[in-house]
Design a protein around this motif. Structure first.
Motif, short mmCIF file in Angstrom:
data_model
loop_
_atom_site.label_atom_id
_atom_site.label_comp_id
_atom_site.label_asym_id
_atom_site.label_seq_id
_atom_site.Cartn_x
_atom_site.Cartn_y
_atom_site.Cartn_z
N GLY A 70 0.82 -1.21 0.00
CA GLY A 70 0.00 0.00 0.00
C GLY A 70 0.85 1.26 0.00
N ILE A 71 1.93 1.24 0.77
CA ILE A 71 2.82 2.39 0.81
C ILE A 71 3.53 2.57 -0.53
CG2 ILE A 71 5.06 3.14 1.73
CD1 ILE A 71 2.78 3.99 3.48
N PHE A 72 3.98 1.47 -1.13
CA PHE A 72 4.66 1.59 -2.43
C PHE A 72 3.75 2.21 -3.49
CE2 PHE A 72 7.73 -1.90 -1.11
CZ PHE A 72 8.81 -1.04 -1.05
N ILE A 73 2.47 1.91 -3.42
CA ILE A 73 1.53 2.44 -4.41
C ILE A 73 1.43 3.96 -4.32
CG2 ILE A 73 -0.91 2.49 -5.09
CD1 ILE A 73 -1.04 -0.47 -4.33
N ILE A 74 1.47 4.48 -3.08
CA ILE A 74 1.31 5.93 -2.90
C ILE A 74 2.63 6.63 -2.57
CG2 ILE A 74 -1.07 5.64 -2.14
CD1 ILE A 74 -0.09 6.12 0.74
N ALA A 75 3.74 5.89 -2.64
CA ALA A 75 5.03 6.45 -2.23
C ALA A 75 5.42 7.67 -3.05
CB ALA A 75 6.12 5.38 -2.31
N GLY A 76 5.17 7.61 -4.36
CA GLY A 76 5.53 8.73 -5.22
C GLY A 76 4.83 10.01 -4.79
N ARG A 77 3.56 9.90 -4.45
CA ARG A 77 2.78 11.06 -4.02
C ARG A 77 3.29 11.58 -2.67
NH1 ARG A 77 -2.38 12.82 -5.36
NH2 ARG A 77 -2.69 14.90 -4.45
N LEU A 78 3.57 10.67 -1.74
CA LEU A 78 4.08 11.07 -0.43
C LEU A 78 5.43 11.78 -0.56
CD1 LEU A 78 3.25 7.90 1.71
CD2 LEU A 78 2.08 10.12 1.77
N TYR A 79 6.25 11.28 -1.48
CA TYR A 79 7.56 11.90 -1.69
C TYR A 79 7.41 13.34 -2.19
CZ TYR A 79 12.19 12.72 -3.67
OH TYR A 79 13.40 13.26 -3.98
N GLN A 80 6.46 13.55 -3.08
CA GLN A 80 6.22 14.90 -3.60
C GLN A 80 5.69 15.83 -2.51
OE1 GLN A 80 3.56 14.17 -6.86
NE2 GLN A 80 5.19 13.60 -8.29
N LEU A 81 4.90 15.31 -1.60
CA LEU A 81 4.28 16.13 -0.55
C LEU A 81 5.24 16.47 0.58
CD1 LEU A 81 0.76 14.42 -0.24
CD2 LEU A 81 1.26 16.67 -1.22
N PHE A 82 6.05 15.48 1.00
CA PHE A 82 6.85 15.66 2.20
C PHE A 82 8.35 15.67 1.97
CE2 PHE A 82 2.86 13.59 3.54
CZ PHE A 82 2.40 14.53 4.45
N GLY A 83 8.82 15.06 0.90
CA GLY A 83 10.25 14.95 0.68
C GLY A 83 10.84 13.75 1.40
N ALA A 84 12.01 13.32 0.95
CA ALA A 84 12.61 12.09 1.45
C ALA A 84 12.97 12.15 2.93
CB ALA A 84 13.85 11.75 0.62
N ILE A 85 13.53 13.27 3.37
CA ILE A 85 14.05 13.33 4.73
C ILE A 85 12.95 13.22 5.77
CG2 ILE A 85 15.25 14.80 6.40
CD1 ILE A 85 16.96 15.84 4.10
N TRP A 86 11.84 13.92 5.57
CA TRP A 86 10.74 13.83 6.52
C TRP A 86 10.15 12.42 6.54
CZ3 TRP A 86 9.72 16.43 10.60
CH2 TRP A 86 10.03 17.78 10.68
N LEU A 87 10.05 11.79 5.39
CA LEU A 87 9.51 10.43 5.35
C LEU A 87 10.43 9.45 6.08
CD1 LEU A 87 8.15 10.20 1.69
CD2 LEU A 87 6.89 10.67 3.79
N ILE A 88 11.73 9.62 5.95
CA ILE A 88 12.68 8.76 6.67
C ILE A 88 12.52 8.94 8.17
CG2 ILE A 88 15.14 8.41 7.15
CD1 ILE A 88 15.64 9.11 4.15
N SER A 89 12.40 10.17 8.62
CA SER A 89 12.22 10.44 10.06
C SER A 89 10.95 9.81 10.59
CB SER A 89 12.19 11.96 10.31
OG SER A 89 13.41 12.57 9.98
N ILE A 90 9.85 10.00 9.89
CA ILE A 90 8.57 9.45 10.33
C ILE A 90 8.63 7.93 10.42
CG2 ILE A 90 6.15 9.11 9.63
CD1 ILE A 90 6.33 11.96 8.38
N SER A 91 9.23 7.30 9.41
CA SER A 91 9.29 5.84 9.40
C SER A 91 10.07 5.29 10.57
CB SER A 91 9.91 5.35 8.08
OG SER A 91 11.29 5.70 8.01
N MET A 92 11.12 6.00 10.99
CA MET A 92 11.95 5.50 12.09
C MET A 92 11.28 5.70 13.45
SD MET A 92 15.79 6.33 10.75
CE MET A 92 16.50 5.21 11.92
#
Length: 387
Positions: A250-272
Motif C-alpha cells: 500500500g505504501i509503495f503504491i502511494i510512495a511517489g505522491r508522499l515523496y512529492q508532498l513531504f520529501g525524502a528526509i521527513w519520510l525517513i524520520s517518520i518511518s523511524m
C-alpha cells in the motif's frame, strides 16, 4: 513504459524478493531444526548479513566502470543458485555458515544493480518504480505463506528445496531483462564520490539507516520462533509477515505522491519513529493477536516508507555515474553492518526466548536514537562537506 519492459523488471523483483520471503522468516526455523542454539543462530545470521559489507561494493565497481548492470545481475543470480545448492550437503556449524555466507555474498550483487537498471529504464519515475517494486512485495507474501505451510507439513529441510527452485526462477527471469541504452561516456566514466559521502546530511542518513537495520535484529532473526513460543499456530508467522508486506505494498503504491508532498528526509524520520513504537509493542504485547496485527501494519513505515524514501534520497544525492557505488555503500554499510550487529546482539539477548522482551526493547531504543539522528539531516542544497 512499455508492457514487456514492465513485466520483465517486475518478474525479476518478484523472484528476488521471493527468496527473501523464504529466508527472512524461515532461515532461523531451518537452523533451529538443525539443532543450532539461539546464540549460534545469531552468529550465523550476523556472518550471513555481514557479507553485504563487502559484496555490493565489489560488484558496484565493476558495474560502474562497465555500465553493464545486467551482466552483473545475471552472474550474481547464477553464482547465488550454485552456492545455495551447497546447503543440500552441509549440516554442521562452519560448513553451514560458509555456504550461507557465499550465497549471501553473490546475492548482494543483484539488488543494487537491479535498482539502478530499473530506475534508468523507467527514467527515474517514482510512480513507475513503486509499481515495479511492489511485485517484489507480492513475491515475498506468496512465498512467506506457501513456505510456512510447506515447512510445517514436510519439515524444516524443505527450506533448501524451496530456495533452490526460487533461485533457478530468478536466474531465468534475468535472461529476459534488457540492458538500457546509455551514452558511451556514461558507460566508461566515473566521478569522484568521496565529497558526496562526506556531507553532513549523508553521514546522518547513513548512521540513522544503520541504527534502523540494527533494530530489525530480533524481528529478522527470531520472529517465527517468537510466535511459536507464544503458542501461535504454525501458519501465523507467514500470515503476520504477509500482513506487514501487504501494508508495505500500500505504501509503495502511494510512495511517489508522499515523496512529492513531504520529501525524502521527513519520510525517513517518520518511518523511524514509527519503527521504535513497533518494536516496543512487539516485545510487550505480541501475545494479543489484534495488537500484533496493528504492529505488523506498521511494517508499511519501518520498511516500505523508509526504503522508498531512501532510494529517492540516494538518487537525488549521487550523480548518475555514482549510482552503483552509492547504492553499494548504502547497502553494505546500512544493511551489512547494521544488520550483522542487530543479528548478533539479538542472538545474545534472546537466550532461547527468555530474553525476547529485552531484545525488542533494545530494538525500540536503537530505532528511536536513529529517528533522532535523522532530525540532523539537511536538504541537498544546504549540505556542507566536512573540511
Amino acid at each position: 513504459m512499455s508492457s514487456p519492459l514492465f513485466v520483465r523488471l517486475s518478474s525479476s523483483y518478484f523472484w528476488y524478493f521471493s527468496i527473501l520471503g523464504l529466508v527472512v522468516p524461515f532461515l532461523p526455523v531451518f537452523l533451529d531444526g538443525n539443532g543450532f542454539s539461539s546464540i549460534e543462530i545469531g552468529e550465523i545470521l550476523a556472518i550471513f548479513t555481514a557479507t553485504k559489507i563487502i559484496g555490493p561494493s565489489l560488484w558496484a565497481i565493476i558495474a560502474d566502470k562497465s555500465g553493464k548492470q545486467l551482466a552483473v545481475i545475471r552472474l550474481g543470480a547464477l553464482l547465488t543458485c550454485i552456492c545455495f545448492a551447497m546447503l543440500f550437503f552441509v549440516e554442521t556449524y562452519w560448513p553451514m555458515t560458509f555456504a550461507l555466507a557465499m550465497f549471501s555474498l553473490f546475492w548482494t550483487a543483484i539488488l543494487p544493480q537491479l535498482e539502478v537498471l530499473t530506475l534508468t529504464s523507467i527514467k527515474r519515475s517514482p510512480k513507475i518504480y513503486a509499481r515495479v517494486r511492489l511485485w517484489g512485495s507480492i513475491g515475498f507474501i506468496v512465498l512467506a505463506i506457501i513456505s510456512g505451510e510447506l515447512l510445517d507439513t514436510f519439515g524444516s529441510e524443505t527450506f533448501t528445496i524451496i530456495g533452490f527452485i526460487i533461485l533457478i526462477c530468478l536466474y531465468l527471469s534475468t535472461l529476459f531483462v534488457k540492458q538500457p541504452r546509455l551514452g558511451a561516456s556514461s558507460q566508461v566514466k566515473t566521478s569522484r564520490i568521496i565529497d558526496k559521502l562526506l556531507t553532513k546530511g549523508f553521514i546522518m542518513f547513513f548512521i540513522a539507516g544503520l541504527l534502523l537495520q540494527a533494530s530489525f535484529g530480533p524481528y529478522n532473526s527470531f520472529f517465527a520462533l517468537y510466535l511459536r513460543d507464544l503458542e501461535y499456530p504454525a501458519f501465523a508467522a507467514g500470515l503476520y509477515i504477509s500482513i506487514g508486506v501487504i501494508a508495505e505494498i500500500g505504501i509503495f503504491i502511494i510512495a511517489g505522491r508522499l515523496y512529492q508532498l513531504f520529501g525524502a528526509i521527513w519520510l525517513i524520520s517518520i518511518s523511524m519513529f514509527i519503527s521504535a513504537i513497533r518494536w516496543y509493542l512487539t516485545g510487550s504485547f505480541a501475545g494479543s493477536a489484534w495488537i500484533l496485527l496493528i504492529v505488523q501494519l506498521m511494517h508499511a513505515a519501518s520498511f516500505g516508507l523508509y526504503h522508498s524514501a531512501s532510494i529517492q534520497y540516494l538518487q537525488q544525492h549521487f550523480a548518475a555515474n555514482q549510482q552503483n557505488r552509492g547504492q553499494a555503500i548504502y547497502i553494505g554499510g546500512v544493511y551489512g553492518v547494521g544488520g550483522a550487529l542487530g543479528a548478533y546482539i539479538a542472538g545474545v539477548l534472546w537466550q532461547g526466548g527468555i530474553g525476547a522482551t529485552q531484545a525488542f526493547n533494545y530494538a525500540a531504543i536503537v530505532a528511536l536514537i536513529g529517528a533522532i539522528v535523522t532530525l540532523l539531516m539537511k536538504e541537498k542544497h544546504t549540505l556542507e562537506v566536512f573540511k
